[in-house]
Scaffold this motif. Structure first.
Motif, PDB file in Angstrom:
ATOM      1  N   PRO A   4      69.689  43.078  30.134  1.00 33.39           N
ATOM      2  CA  PRO A   4      69.719  43.945  28.967  1.00 33.39           C
ATOM      3  C   PRO A   4      68.842  45.160  29.164  1.00 33.39           C
ATOM      4  O   PRO A   4      67.733  45.071  29.682  1.00 33.39           O
ATOM      5  N   LEU A   9      69.331  45.013  22.605  1.00 30.12           N
ATOM      6  CA  LEU A   9      69.770  43.905  23.442  1.00 30.12           C
ATOM      7  C   LEU A   9      68.587  43.066  23.904  1.00 30.12           C
ATOM      8  O   LEU A   9      68.630  41.832  23.875  1.00 30.12           O
ATOM      9  N   SER A 103      75.513  40.925  29.513  1.00 32.12           N
ATOM     10  CA  SER A 103      75.861  41.610  28.268  1.00 32.12           C
ATOM     11  C   SER A 103      77.369  41.713  28.128  1.00 32.12           C
ATOM     12  O   SER A 103      78.069  42.062  29.078  1.00 32.12           O
TER      13      SER A 103
END
Length: 224
Positions: A4, A9, A103
């Motif tokens: 991230p 995130l 992600s």
């Protein structure tokens, strides 16, 4: 997959890492009391199976219970999540399945690789201005005609609303707005389901089943 990089995130991954065991225990058997939710997932699985033998990803898989459910429905499923701690739990609970840290905004896979993508209450943590590129990434990794199923908290006709999720800040979306975002990235709506909250739930639940169109613009010729 890349670690991230955006602040939200990193914050989301850290928040779930901090409560990974507690969260996994809380959600592990959550589908047992949700027949309507299971029905939407079952339709998704049936459509993906009928379209051909392509893999399916659960984007934001957490401890992997939904990925395992997809496997039990006959899909070649694997999971991706930001939280290393949750991925560790998923691998321990489901050693026969593949789980990766990463992600869902930047999958490490080829264009058109997937037959289906499940995002089950994982887009809820994405700030509204940041959400459209995720639909572009979902479209990239899905084969033409591939299926996308979204589960999220619905704002009951109001605007997008931030709320105090027990792990990290999250957002409730009007179902029409989510459908519009997906449509702009070339998805065609197949079905939707709104479920009223159970006695111990706070918010209405939204579910959208979409199909990737053949071109970047939504294929509306079949929406009769």
């Amino acid at each position: 997959m890349a670690e991230p990089s955006s602040p939200y995130l990193t914050a989301t991954a850290d928040a779930y890492d901090a409560v990974a065991d507690l969260y996994a225990d809380f959600v592990r058997d959550s589908l047992d009391r949700l027949p309507l939710d299971r029905a939407m997932v079952a339709v998704f699985a049936e459509l993906v199976r009928a379209a051909g033998p392509r893999p399916v990803v659960e984007a934001g898989c957490g401890p992997g219970y939904m990925t395992a459910h997809l496997r039990d429905l006959g899909l070649d499923a694997f999971g991706v999540d930001l939280s290393p701690a949750l991925i560790d739990i998923a691998r321990k609970d489901h050693p026969d399945l593949r789980f990766e840290v990463g992600s869902m905004g930047a999958f490490d896979m080829a264009d058109g690789e997937l037959g289906g993508l499940l995002s089950w209450y994982s887009v809820i943590h994405i700030p509204p201005p940041e959400l459209p590129p995720y639909f572009a990434e979902f479209r990239r990794v899905l084969a033409p005609g591939g299926y996308l199923l979204l589960g999220f908290f619905e704002s009951e006709g109001g605007p997008v609303l931030q709320f105090d999720h027990k792990v990290t800040p999250a957002y409730r979306w009007p179902i029409d707005d989510v459908a519009d975002l997906a449509r702009k990235e070339g998805f065609v709506e197949v079905a939707r389901m709104l479920r009223e909250p159970l006695e111990d739930e706070r918010f209405r639940r939204g579910h959208l089943l979409m199909r990737r169109g053949r071109t970047a613009a939504a294929d509306t010729s079949s929406m009769e």
